[in-house]
Design a protein around this motif. Structure first.
Motif, PDB file in Angstrom:
ATOM      1  N   GLN A   1       0.726   0.875   7.636  1.00 24.83           N
ATOM      2  CA  GLN A   1       1.765   0.354   6.738  1.00 24.83           C
ATOM      3  C   GLN A   1       2.880  -0.319   7.532  1.00 24.83           C
ATOM      4  O   GLN A   1       3.392  -1.379   7.132  1.00 24.83           O
ATOM      5  N   ILE A   2       3.271   0.288   8.629  1.00 27.99           N
ATOM      6  CA  ILE A   2       4.347  -0.295   9.454  1.00 27.99           C
ATOM      7  C   ILE A   2       3.892  -1.628  10.041  1.00 27.99           C
ATOM      8  O   ILE A   2       4.641  -2.624  10.039  1.00 27.99           O
ATOM      9  N   ILE A   3       2.663  -1.664  10.553  1.00 32.03           N
ATOM     10  CA  ILE A   3       2.148  -2.886  11.184  1.00 32.03           C
ATOM     11  C   ILE A   3       2.080  -4.032  10.187  1.00 32.03           C
ATOM     12  O   ILE A   3       2.385  -5.198  10.518  1.00 32.03           O
ATOM     13  N   LEU A   4       1.718  -3.730   8.944  1.00 28.03           N
ATOM     14  CA  LEU A   4       1.525  -4.783   7.940  1.00 28.03           C
ATOM     15  C   LEU A   4       2.815  -5.140   7.194  1.00 28.03           C
ATOM     16  O   LEU A   4       2.835  -6.121   6.457  1.00 28.03           O
ATOM     17  N   SER A   5       3.856  -4.339   7.369  1.00 28.28           N
ATOM     18  CA  SER A   5       5.087  -4.562   6.612  1.00 28.28           C
ATOM     19  C   SER A   5       5.887  -5.730   7.176  1.00 28.28           C
ATOM     20  O   SER A   5       6.294  -5.712   8.342  1.00 28.28           O
ATOM     21  N   GLU A   6       6.114  -6.732   6.352  1.00 27.70           N
ATOM     22  CA  GLU A   6       6.914  -7.885   6.771  1.00 27.70           C
ATOM     23  C   GLU A   6       8.392  -7.519   6.900  1.00 27.70           C
ATOM     24  O   GLU A   6       9.160  -8.219   7.561  1.00 27.70           O
ATOM     25  N   GLN A   7       8.796  -6.407   6.216  1.00 27.10           N
ATOM     26  CA  GLN A   7      10.204  -6.025   6.261  1.00 27.10           C
ATOM     27  C   GLN A   7      10.571  -5.287   7.555  1.00 27.10           C
ATOM     28  O   GLN A   7      11.739  -5.195   7.914  1.00 27.10           O
TER      29      GLN A   7
ATOM     30  N   ILE B   1      -9.896  -0.145   5.959  1.00 31.57           N
ATOM     31  CA  ILE B   1      -8.793  -1.116   5.892  1.00 31.57           C
ATOM     32  C   ILE B   1      -8.666  -1.981   7.138  1.00 31.57           C
ATOM     33  O   ILE B   1      -7.993  -3.019   7.113  1.00 31.57           O
ATOM     34  N   LEU B   2      -9.318  -1.597   8.244  1.00 26.45           N
ATOM     35  CA  LEU B   2      -9.033  -2.259   9.524  1.00 26.45           C
ATOM     36  C   LEU B   2      -9.359  -3.749   9.491  1.00 26.45           C
ATOM     37  O   LEU B   2      -8.576  -4.576   9.968  1.00 26.45           O
ATOM     38  N   ILE B   3     -10.520  -4.117   8.940  1.00 21.47           N
ATOM     39  CA  ILE B   3     -10.874  -5.544   8.898  1.00 21.47           C
ATOM     40  C   ILE B   3      -9.838  -6.320   8.095  1.00 21.47           C
ATOM     41  O   ILE B   3      -9.386  -7.401   8.503  1.00 21.47           O
ATOM     42  N   ASP B   4      -9.436  -5.779   6.946  1.00 17.26           N
ATOM     43  CA  ASP B   4      -8.444  -6.452   6.105  1.00 17.26           C
ATOM     44  C   ASP B   4      -7.111  -6.575   6.847  1.00 17.26           C
ATOM     45  O   ASP B   4      -6.437  -7.610   6.769  1.00 17.26           O
ATOM     46  N   ALA B   5      -6.747  -5.519   7.612  1.00 17.35           N
ATOM     47  CA  ALA B   5      -5.494  -5.568   8.364  1.00 17.35           C
ATOM     48  C   ALA B   5      -5.549  -6.649   9.436  1.00 17.35           C
ATOM     49  O   ALA B   5      -4.550  -7.352   9.674  1.00 17.35           O
ATOM     50  N   ILE B   6      -6.693  -6.815  10.064  1.00 18.02           N
ATOM     51  CA  ILE B   6      -6.845  -7.861  11.082  1.00 18.02           C
ATOM     52  C   ILE B   6      -6.702  -9.235  10.449  1.00 18.02           C
ATOM     53  O   ILE B   6      -6.075 -10.143  11.024  1.00 18.02           O
ATOM     54  N   LEU B   7      -7.248  -9.404   9.248  1.00 12.27           N
ATOM     55  CA  LEU B   7      -7.159 -10.702   8.574  1.00 12.27           C
ATOM     56  C   LEU B   7      -5.731 -11.017   8.161  1.00 12.27           C
ATOM     57  O   LEU B   7      -5.347 -12.196   8.074  1.00 12.27           O
ATOM     58  N   ARG B   8      -4.930 -10.005   7.937  1.00  5.60           N
ATOM     59  CA  ARG B   8      -3.563 -10.207   7.435  1.00  5.60           C
ATOM     60  C   ARG B   8      -2.542 -10.352   8.560  1.00  5.60           C
ATOM     61  O   ARG B   8      -1.356 -10.565   8.285  1.00  5.60           O
ATOM     62  N   THR B   9      -2.960 -10.215   9.809  1.00  6.32           N
ATOM     63  CA  THR B   9      -2.015 -10.300  10.931  1.00  6.32           C
ATOM     64  C   THR B   9      -2.383 -11.446  11.855  1.00  6.32           C
ATOM     65  O   THR B   9      -3.483 -11.987  11.803  1.00  6.32           O
TER      66      THR B   9
END
Length: 1094
Positions: free
Chosen positions: A41-47, A118-126
């Motif tokens: 959550q922290i890694i993906l949070s834009e805030q 979730i890892l693949i999706d997290a990689i796509l979003r960063t």
């Protein structure tokens, strides 16, 4: 889980003063379920602050890498080859970690499932730098969980690639590349899961590649194309699965690679700087396409490249590629090189790979027919310009000479530099194909005779001359002309006003070092010029090239007293100049030159040996000090290598000065400074070299200074050097055998040795180290037996306690048994008393001690090597003549004693006879060096290639031919069984540690055996009957052979006088010769062992 304290801790890790406390907090948080979802959550949070997000990504990567594996032993293997090899050397690899409990993963199953989903999706979003950390974490999951625990991985990859969102493709391709890398170097039979995946994914990858190729010229498109090509290259690098890639499918990929090579790149790239262009994805696409074509050609694409016995599919594909693609690829490569020739930009890696492909083409008749029509233009317009020094190199030569030299000596250069590729192509072409050498020489003659030749062009001529030098001197056509060429064109350039030409002339002369000059004055002139360049030239690259050339001349002329006479007057300045170069550059290649000179001119260097040593010691201390300052990692590694070279050179100096004690004493005092620095400060990088130095310094005698080093070794051992015990053992062995009086003069020294051995064995530092500890105890008992009475009970208890734990290797078990045998042989009474004392005081050892003799008899066939068999033989002889008081202790093994004697003595006889034959062969062997040239290949032929698989097959056959069958006796002792087989001296690694047994020539185990049999004639207790009850007629014949061999050994000795063995009271041989008959009876008939048994 609350995010705020985790974010605060992650931010705190960025502050050096708060880092340790923050990491401790994070370690506590990580024990709570839900920690991984919190980090995601922290890694993906834009805030969130980017620093906290990046720290979270790094922490997640490291946390997963450390804690993701479950309780299964990652070191366990199911590889049948490894298991078979382990079985052959008596190692149980499935249980090597059996003493250590498996550690369960602290990550909960729920957190693991969450991350997999979730890892693949997290990689796509960063994006980077967050993305690269997550991709590394995905690589850990792949290694641990794929395919069984992460079956949805492929579905996730396939789903992402099936969308039309090109922005996500490259991210998911990078994750997939991690999977392919995991299987890249696995054996074909272990690549099943990868092949199954590729059946599904590879068609989609090719579809996407063609889609991007045809319709998208964006840089993002080029990036994805490059990654797809990298994936394909990694997949086919070692193995080609025809189930996944039948010939037609593989052809589609090869066609695509050809299209990539042929494709014009976007014009916008022309505006970029050349360095940026070379790293651009568009040029990387061409690079990886060439990688694929080259790897396919050299590994799979030519029948001549295939090992014997390949499948029909592989042979068919090799012919398909050679006939269907060789011409096409070569024409594309010539088109690229033509553009390069016309000064159109081509990236250096593409040029390098093009030349590597053409170099491979030289080996095959079909492809050579295409290349040979263009070889003159290729050499004149591509190879020659590449081998000419360019403006950037000249600038580096003049402004940063050390970096210039480092770049030239970089071993990785061969794999990336077009200059190295040009050298290799030229070298192979002139050596393997007719007329290429003559065409090259004619071209060089044309250039060198041009009145307008520039220094850079002359450098190219000298460079090419150096490349082909090794071939030229072996060709009769040029032999008579070479000396004239060297005198006319190379010697003058050694005094050229242009420094880089002087350096290049020295380089060229290196490859003519084997030339035999018809005019002795030219040979003298050559060496004199090189010495002048080394000692007097002001340019550092010239000095280094001269030193390296001189090294080769010394290698090839070390027997020439005339050449040595030329060097000796300049020797001191040569050595000092080389040391100065080493101090300036810290280049290990120059250190090798110094080692060669020290080895060849040891007597002549004695006057400056101390000065050399002091300078090298100062340089080493300087390097150590500079390593503690922040610097480039590569330079730090180079400094470490240079420092290691200094230690090796010092070792060479010490070895050469061993017969000059007055010089050695001064050298030793200087070297002790760095011994103390390394061992006191715990500089692990140099432990091996320092221990080697101490070994050399104590190889003959041990000085008071080196006894100081003994205590430093002890301190380092307990601090951080216990893992180096095998290396430490060399030094400790010297202390024991080379200064026994010094060892026993201080009561603590023997205790230190025993405590170190005990530390190794009790703390389970590995069975190799434990075997070395056992060997050290054996050596000490041999050498210091009169001082060991107090220590023997502790040694027996230590060994008995070790036997209570599982022993995996036979080497350790035999070594521990051997310590007991030595104690038995030296003093049977004290041995049995010690066993009784230990068993009484420590009841837990009673079973082990009681089983010692049975274990010994069982393991007798495993004793190998001369020393170990001799110890076993002497112990068995002690049992043959044991006092009747101890019969009850050995009653269960009495019938096994003589059969084991026969087995051990048969092994010794074979070993001694083999050694005698080897010595005879050494005297008669002719050392004929075949200096013949690798013959030219006819234009219609392929090169005969020694394949790796064929080589391994030959090696396997050779090994099986030399396998030593056991020394055991079978019913039919057929001499024909041994015909045509080679006897292998199966010496153990510990054989090199000498003992009093090797030092005292009067200890003859064969004579002692015959004396023991003779003593049994007087036996009246029935012991002889018990010994003989299981001896077969065939075994009696073997005893007869041993007796005859004993007589032969006695006759061959120069003297039969019994000499004292350094104050040790060993059994004395009887003055009479070996007996011819023995009465082993109590009440039974006399048995004549020399009577022929039928």
């Amino acid at each position: 889980m609350d995010l705020a304290p985790v974010i605060e801790s992650l931010q705190a890790t960025l502050a050096p003063q708060l880092r340790q406390q923050a990491e401790e907090k994070l370690a506590q948080f990580s024990k709570t379920p839900g920690f991984i979802p919190c980090l995601i959550q922290i890694i993906l949070s834009e805030q969130c602050d980017m620093g906290a997000r990046q720290a979270g990504a790094i922490y997640l990567k490291n946390y997963v890498n450390t804690n993701w594996p479950d309780g299964t032993d990652p070191s366990a293997t199911a590889d049948p080859d490894i298991l078979a090899l382990a079985s052959a050397v008596n190692i149980d690899v499935s249980k090597t970690n059996g003493d250590h409990p498996q550690r369960a993963s602290p990550i909960s199953d729920a957190d693991k499932d969450y991350l997999r989903n979730i890892l693949i999706d997290a990689i796509l979003r960063t994006k980077d730098p967050l993305r690269c950390q997550l991709i590394t974490a995905a690589g850990t999951l792949i290694k641990c969980d794929f395919p069984s625990k992460w079956p949805q991985f492929i579905n996730q990859i396939h789903a992402c690639l099936s969308t039309d969102n090109i922005e996500t493709w490259n991210s998911v391709l990078l994750v997939f590349y991690a999977l392919v890398q995991h299987y890249e170097y696995k054996k074909s039979e272990d690549r099943g899961p990868m092949d199954d995946v590729m059946l599904v994914i590879l068609p989609l990858l090719h579809q996407r590649l063609m889609q991007l190729f045809a319709h998208n010229d964006s840089d993002q498109s080029a990036l994805s194309q490059k990654t797809i090509l990298k994936i394909f290259h990694a997949y086919i690098q070692l193995h080609l699965s025809f189930r996944v890639l039948p010939t037609q499918t593989m052809g589609s990929w090869l066609d695509t690679c050809c299209m990539v090579l042929e494709r014009r790149l976007p014009e916008r790239l022309d505006a970029l700087d050349e360095d940026d262009r070379a790293e651009h994805p568009w040029w990387k696409c061409k690079k990886w396409a060439l990688h694929i074509l080259l790897r396919t050609f050299e590994r799979h694409g030519s029948p001549a490249n295939l090992p014997k016995g390949q499948s029909h599919e592989k042979v068919e594909f090799a012919n398909f590629f050679l006939k269907g693609y060789s011409a096409k690829v070569i024409q594309l490569i010539f088109a690229i090189l033509e553009a390069y020739r016309q000064k159109v930009y081509v990236s250096p890696r593409v040029v390098q790979l093009c030349l590597n492909y053409l170099r491979e083409s030289v080996r095959h008749a079909f492809s050579w027919k295409i290349v040979q029509n263009h070889v003159v233009v290729l050499i004149q317009d591509i190879i020659y310009p590449l081998l000419c020094i360019n403006d950037d190199d000249i600038e580096l030569f003049e402004d940063e000479p050390v970096e210039f030299v480092r770049a030239r000596l970089d071993i990785l250069d061969e794999y990336i530099s077009p200059v190295s590729a040009a050298e290799l192509f030229l070298s192979d072409a002139v050596a393997k194909r007719k007329d290429v050498l003559m065409k090259t020489v004619n071209f060089l003659g044309t250039v060198i005779h041009n009145d307008t030749i520039t220094p850079k062009q002359k450098d190219g001529v000298l460079h090419m001359l150096g490349v082909i030098g090794n071939v030229l001197i072996k060709k009769k056509t040029f032999t008579n002309q070479l000396e004239h060429i060297i005198v006319q064109y190379l010697f003058p350039e050694l005094q050229s006003p242009v420094a880089y030409l002087r350096a290049r002339a020295c380089y060229a002369l290196r490859n003519f070092s084997k030339l035999e000059y018809t005019n002795p004055e030219n040979s003298t002139r050559c060496l004199t010029n090189l010495i002048h360049c080394l000692c007097n030239d002001t340019s550092l690259p010239v000095q280094i090239e001269a030193a390296m050339a001189l090294n080769l001349f010394l290698s090839d002329t070390e027997a020439s007293e005339k050449d040595k006479a030329i060097i000796i007057p300049h020797l001191q300045i040569i050595v000092m100049r080389i040391i100065e170069i080493i101090r300036k550059t810290e280049i290990d290649d120059v250190m090798i030159v110094l080692q060669k000179i020290v080895g060849l001119f040891d007597q002549d260097l004695q006057p400056i040996a101390v000065q050399m040593t002091m300078q090298l010691v100062e340089f080493f201390k300087h390097v150590i000090a500079s390593e503690n300052t922040p610097s480039d990692e590569t330079k730090a590694e180079e400094k470490t290598v240079a420092a290691m070279g200094v230690l090796n050179t010092l070792d060479t100096i010490v070895s050469c000065m061993g017969d000059k004690p007055e010089i050695l004493a001064q050298i030793e005092q200087s070297i002790f400074e760095i011994i103390a620095v390394v061992l006191r400060d715990g500089i692990l990088d140099f432990y091996e070299e320092i221990l080697t130095l101490i070994d050399t310094l104590t190889i003959n005698t041990v000085s008071p200074v080196m006894w100081q080093a003994f205590y430093l070794i002890k301190e380092a051992f307990y601090r951080d050097a216990a893992d180096y015990f095998a290396e430490i053992m060399n030094c400790l062995h010297n202390y024991v055998v080379n200064d026994t009086p010094g060892l026993v003069s201080q009561h603590d020294r023997l205790e230190i040795l025993f405590e170190m051995c005990k530390h190794v064995i009790v703390n389970d530092l590995g069975e190799d180290s434990e075997a070395h500890a056992g060997k050290l105890m054996e050596v000490v008992i041999f050498q210091c037996q009169d001082h060991m009475s107090v220590a023997l009970p502790a040694i027996v208890q230590l060994i008995a306690t070790r036997f209570q734990r599982k022993i995996i290797t036979s080497e350790l078990r035999l070594m521990l048994i051997q310590v007991f045998i030595v104690m038995l042989w030296l003093n049977p009474d004290r041995f049995f008393q010690t066993l009784n004392t230990v068993a009484t005081n420590d009841p837990s050892t009673q079973t082990i001690i009681a089983n010692f003799f049975n274990q010994w008899m069982t393991d007798c066939p495993l004793f190998a090597g001369v020393h170990d068999r001799r110890v076993c033989a002497l112990g068995l002889c002690t049992l043959l003549r044991i006092d009747a008081t101890y019969y009850p202790a050995i009653s269960s093994i009495v019938p096994k004693i003589l059969p084991n004697c026969i087995q051990i003595y048969d092994g010794l006889m074979k070993t001694y006879q083999h050694n005698e034959e080897e010595d005879s062969d050494d005297e008669t062997d002719d050392d004929d060096d075949d200096d013949s040239v690798a013959s030219d290949i006819e234009d219609g032929e392929d090169e005969t290639i020694e394949h790796e698989d064929d080589f391994l097959e030959k090696l396997s056959k050779k090994a099986s031919d030399h396998e030593m069958s056991g020394d055991g006796l079978d019913g039919d002792d057929d001499d024909d069984d041994d015909e045509g087989s080679d006897f292998d001296i199966d010496e153990t690694d510990l054989e090199s540690y000498s003992t009093i047994l090797e030092a005292n020539e009067d200890i003859d185990e064969f004579q002692i055996f015959c004396e023991s049999l003779q003593k049994l004639q007087a036996d009246t207790t029935g012991y002889n009957q018990a010994l003989l009850q299981s001896v077969t007629p065939e075994q009696r014949v073997h005893i007869q052979n041993i007796i005859h061999y004993t007589e032969k050994r006695k006759q061959e000795k120069e003297s039969n006088k019994i000499r004292e063995a350094g104050g040790y009271n060993f059994s004395q041989s009887a003055a009479a010769g070996p007996p011819t008959s023995f009465n082993f009876t109590g009440n039974g008939p006399t048995i004549n062992l020399l009577q022929n048994q039928k």
